[in-house]
Design a protein around this motif. Sequence first.
Motif, mmCIF file in Angstrom:
data_model
loop_
_atom_site.group_PDB
_atom_site.id
_atom_site.type_symbol
_atom_site.label_atom_id
_atom_site.label_comp_id
_atom_site.label_asym_id
_atom_site.label_seq_id
_atom_site.Cartn_x
_atom_site.Cartn_y
_atom_site.Cartn_z
ATOM 1 N N UNK A 287 -8.754 -20.611 -38.006
ATOM 2 C CA UNK A 287 -9.122 -21.890 -37.401
ATOM 3 C C UNK A 287 -8.507 -22.017 -36.024
ATOM 4 N N UNK A 288 -9.212 -21.499 -35.042
ATOM 5 C CA UNK A 288 -8.631 -21.424 -33.714
ATOM 6 C C UNK A 288 -8.286 -22.789 -33.139
ATOM 7 N N UNK B 240 2.486 -26.377 -25.176
ATOM 8 C CA UNK B 240 1.712 -26.990 -24.100
ATOM 9 C C UNK B 240 0.559 -26.086 -23.687
ATOM 10 N N UNK B 241 0.805 -24.793 -23.676
ATOM 11 C CA UNK B 241 -0.227 -23.840 -23.275
ATOM 12 C C UNK B 241 -1.476 -23.976 -24.127
ATOM 13 N N UNK B 242 -1.297 -24.191 -25.427
ATOM 14 C CA UNK B 242 -2.447 -24.216 -26.322
ATOM 15 C C UNK B 242 -3.290 -25.473 -26.175
ATOM 16 N N UNK B 243 -2.753 -26.516 -25.552
ATOM 17 C CA UNK B 243 -3.560 -27.715 -25.331
ATOM 18 C C UNK B 243 -4.549 -27.521 -24.189
ATOM 19 N N UNK B 244 -4.384 -26.453 -23.414
ATOM 20 C CA UNK B 244 -5.311 -26.174 -22.314
ATOM 21 C C UNK B 244 -6.560 -25.428 -22.777
ATOM 22 N N UNK C 275 -0.075 -16.853 -30.513
ATOM 23 C CA UNK C 275 -1.162 -17.599 -29.891
ATOM 24 C C UNK C 275 -2.031 -16.708 -29.006
ATOM 25 N N UNK C 276 -1.414 -15.762 -28.302
ATOM 26 C CA UNK C 276 -2.209 -14.823 -27.510
ATOM 27 C C UNK C 276 -3.062 -13.938 -28.424
ATOM 28 N N UNK C 277 -2.525 -13.604 -29.593
ATOM 29 C CA UNK C 277 -3.317 -12.846 -30.558
ATOM 30 C C UNK C 277 -4.531 -13.623 -31.020
ATOM 31 N N UNK C 278 -4.335 -14.911 -31.312
ATOM 32 C CA UNK C 278 -5.454 -15.750 -31.742
ATOM 33 C C UNK C 278 -6.499 -15.892 -30.641
ATOM 34 N N UNK C 279 -6.039 -16.065 -29.417
ATOM 35 C CA UNK C 279 -6.975 -16.204 -28.305
ATOM 36 C C UNK C 279 -7.752 -14.908 -28.077
ATOM 37 N N UNK D 129 -13.101 -12.035 -29.115
ATOM 38 C CA UNK D 129 -13.519 -10.750 -29.694
ATOM 39 C C UNK D 129 -12.806 -9.547 -29.084
ATOM 40 N N UNK D 130 -11.616 -9.761 -28.542
ATOM 41 C CA UNK D 130 -10.814 -8.661 -28.005
ATOM 42 C C UNK D 130 -9.822 -8.216 -29.087
#
Length: 282
Positions: free
Chosen positions: A10-11, A172-176, A205-209, A214-215
Amino acid sequence: MNKPILLVVSFAALLTVGLYSLPKGVVQNPDKRLSNAATGGRTTTQTTASEKNTASSTEHNAPLTPAQNEKRSALLTAFLGAESAAKTKAAGPLIDFFRSVSRFDSAAYYAGQVATSEPTEVNLLRAGDLYFEAYGFAVDDKKSANLGQSTRAFYQKALDKNPNLLLAKANMAMTYVSTETPMQGIMLLREVLQQDPTNEVALFNLGLLSMRSNQYDRAIERFRQILAVNPDSRKARFYLGVSLVEKGEKAEAQKILAEVKATEKDPQILAAVKELEERLKN
């Protein structure tokens, strides 16, 4: 990626709040709508008239009981009637109460009131954390945007006082991510890793993004970095397994998913693992 897996991966919910900061069992779909199965029928209602002037609408599992309403009124009266010097102390029980009944945005609102009147690092960080928590539960896009904006505002003020608050920066990064400037979030996560190359929240979080775009090669790398430092991270192991399946690395995926089954107790994760294993048979 199949829809049932997306309900677990659930991204939008993981805007760290990844799974690292959301309460266990809270799972959202890619449209940031809370799944009834995951939340026990969570709904969205308006606050009472007396709260409309001070806080936005709240999500909750059930209406407040008469006893809870009485307690809320008493705590709110104590807070509003407190002298300036005593408001911070009076706000504590009120904030704790709202969190205990899943009124997360109301809890954030009053934490924000305290931080605005007494902008210490501790108060600003507390307000940012609570707005971020409320942001993770928001089901309305406009409300989510407003909560994200408040999260960033309080975290930034805390970071201005102490640039080493890496969790605040990662949150904070993930709210962007769902704004028009998602790269700002990615840049913040990279800044965190420059300061702390093994920061688990930033790597996660970088892994989820990476999965979201699809990377999967990059996602696999991030989750493996976490497991190299923290072999007991069940979440990193699960998402590593998902990424390996999506990349077509069947043998390694089977091994990782077997490890997940041996340690995981969450029925939603186990159901997702079962589906992934079925896909590997094809």
